[in-house]
Write a protein that holds these residues in place. Structure first.
Motif: not given
Length: 461
Positions: A252-258
């Motif tokens: 939704k917020y264009e956040i990379l998931l690490h």
């Protein structure tokens, strides 16, 4: 023991005089001998006095996944070192290419492997990539990295900046800016979180991450770094619905998931990677400990092609690549050992064994809890398990760390090595930790449970 000198007094004295041990106060060594582990076979290790111990923590820190004494791994490393031991990662190697190919086959959606030498370093690489992407695409603004309370990502100042264990972080600040904490997802302690519901706790816990994102400003948040199952913060298995909601929020917020798989990766939870239990795809995955079961130093940062392409989209820009190197990421011993380690897990069906034996051990721990009021909660996934000790089941008051450590010490005296959260979360270092090798049998587990029960009886009466 096999083939070791009978008199190891000189080794003990050399250790006492010169070795700075990890995670340990050294004052007791002025009057007591340090323990030297001389030999290992299967799930057993022997100390300098010849005493045998059943290792229920895979080398103390969740590492020796396939057990000790694997000749085929040692031989593969020897053969590789004699042929080609090292060249910097700016060039390739045969085992590096072959292991990368095998690894991404186990990780649908992922495609690129960056070699380094420790879990801390792997996480640092991911943090640097996030920061570089922020500068390349967002004018440096989308640089913040979120991390979770109770999670741990490594020992460097950068990783401690993303460390959710305040006691482990104590006295090492000031830390790097741009790292922001989000709440934990330990359902057993949901009552300590304001507004936590009794139903759908997993989705609620994930929604607390979104609250932090909105408070910080989504345009400033570049990545979210989480363990799939929290390790040293208390063996916390995420509640139902949590991971799916997390992925939805990141999209939704264009956040990379690490996802930090340094502990869970390569079989520990019964799948190749912990996140694979939850049907999600990450952008970064970091791994280390079980990748080669401690037979050689190796860590990997794995990304998807979307991330990789961001570093090659303009070859006319002299800064448009990942300007980073890991000296020992160029060692060939690591991937050579990792290839054999992975083959052993496949050929011996160790993922299946981990699931089967993990379920059995979880049941045995629950039965132990039924007999001992001091156990407030048992939890885990595969052969990665914890038993949280409490002073009062009603209030869930955490057991004092000294008492928890007394249980560990008693088990050691019995010849069984277990672990416990320690010096991590202030006032809540109260979880016994178990991570036997993936080769564990019912007999091994029964011995671990019996030792724990005996220790509980002696420590608590």
């Amino acid at each position: 023991m096999d083939g070791s000198p009978n008199d190891l007094s000189h080794v003990v004295e050399a250790d006492r005089a010169h070795i700075w041990h990890h995670l340990m106060q050294h004052k007791p060594f002025e009057t007591n001998d340090p323990r030297i582990i001389v030999e290992g076979k299967g799930m057993r290790v022997w100390d300098q006095g010849g005493k045998e111990h059943l290792d229920a923590v895979s080398g103390a820190v969740w590492t020796v996944n396939v057990g000790y004494g694997r000749e085929r791994i040692a031989k593969a490393v020897y053969d590789q070192l004699m042929k080609m031991n090292y060249f910097a990662g700016s060039m390739g190697s045969i085992p590096g290419a072959l292991f990368a190919e095998k690894l991404v086959e186990k990780m649908p959606g992922m495609s690129r492997v960056y070699y380094c030498n420790s879990g801390s370093e792997a996480n640092e690489k991911a943090f640097k990539m996030v920061r570089q992407i922020a500068h390349k695409r967002f004018g440096g603004k989308k640089h913040k990295i979120l991390y979770r309370d109770r999670d741990y990502h490594g020992t460097t100042i950068g990783c401690l900046s993303a460390g959710g264990q305040d006691e482990r972080n104590a006295q090492y600040g000031p830390f790097a800016p741009g790292f922001v904490r989000v709440p934990h997802c330990l359902e057993y302690r949901a009552f300590e979180q304001e507004g936590a519901p009794e139903e759908n706790y997993g989705e609620w816990a994930a929604s607390q991450i979104e609250k932090v994102i909105l408070a910080e400003g989504p345009e400033t948040v570049g990545a979210l770094c989480l363990e799939p199952v929290t390790a040293g913060g208390g063996v916390i298995v995420p509640p139902e619905g949590y991971w799916q909601k997390v992925r939805e929020i990141c999209d939704k917020y264009e956040i990379l998931l690490h996802i930090d798989e340094v502990v869970c990766g390569v079989g520990r939870t019964g799948t190749w990677f912990g996140y694979q239990h939850y049907g999600i795809e990450p952008d970064f995955v970091t791994m280390a400990k079980g990748v080669a079961s401690g037979y050689a130093a190796i860590a990997c940062l794995v990304t998807n092609e979307k991330v990789f392409e961001l570093f090659k989209d303009d070859d006319t820009d002299p800064l448009n690549y990942f300007r980073d190197i890991s000296t020992f990421g160029g060692c060939t011993a690591g991937p050579a050992a990792a290839i054999e380690n992975m083959a052993i897990i496949e050929e011996e069906g160790l993922l299946e064994n981990t699931t089967k034996m993990g379920d059995y051990m979880l049941d045995q721990l629950q039965a132990l809890a039924d007999r001992h009021e001091v156990i407030g909660n048992v939890r885990g996934k595969g052969l990665f398990l914890g038993a949280e000790l409490v002073a009062d089941r009603g209030t869930r008051e955490p057991m004092a760390e000294a008492k928890v450590q007394a249980v560990v010490k008693d088990c050691m005296a019995q010849g069984v090595i277990i672990g416990a959260t320690n010096r991590s979360v202030p006032g809540k270092n109260n979880t016994l930790c178990y991570s036997p090798a993936l080769i564990a049998t019912k007999d091994d587990i029964d011995q671990i449970i019996a030792a724990t029960e005996g220790a509980l009886g002696r420590v608590f009466g």
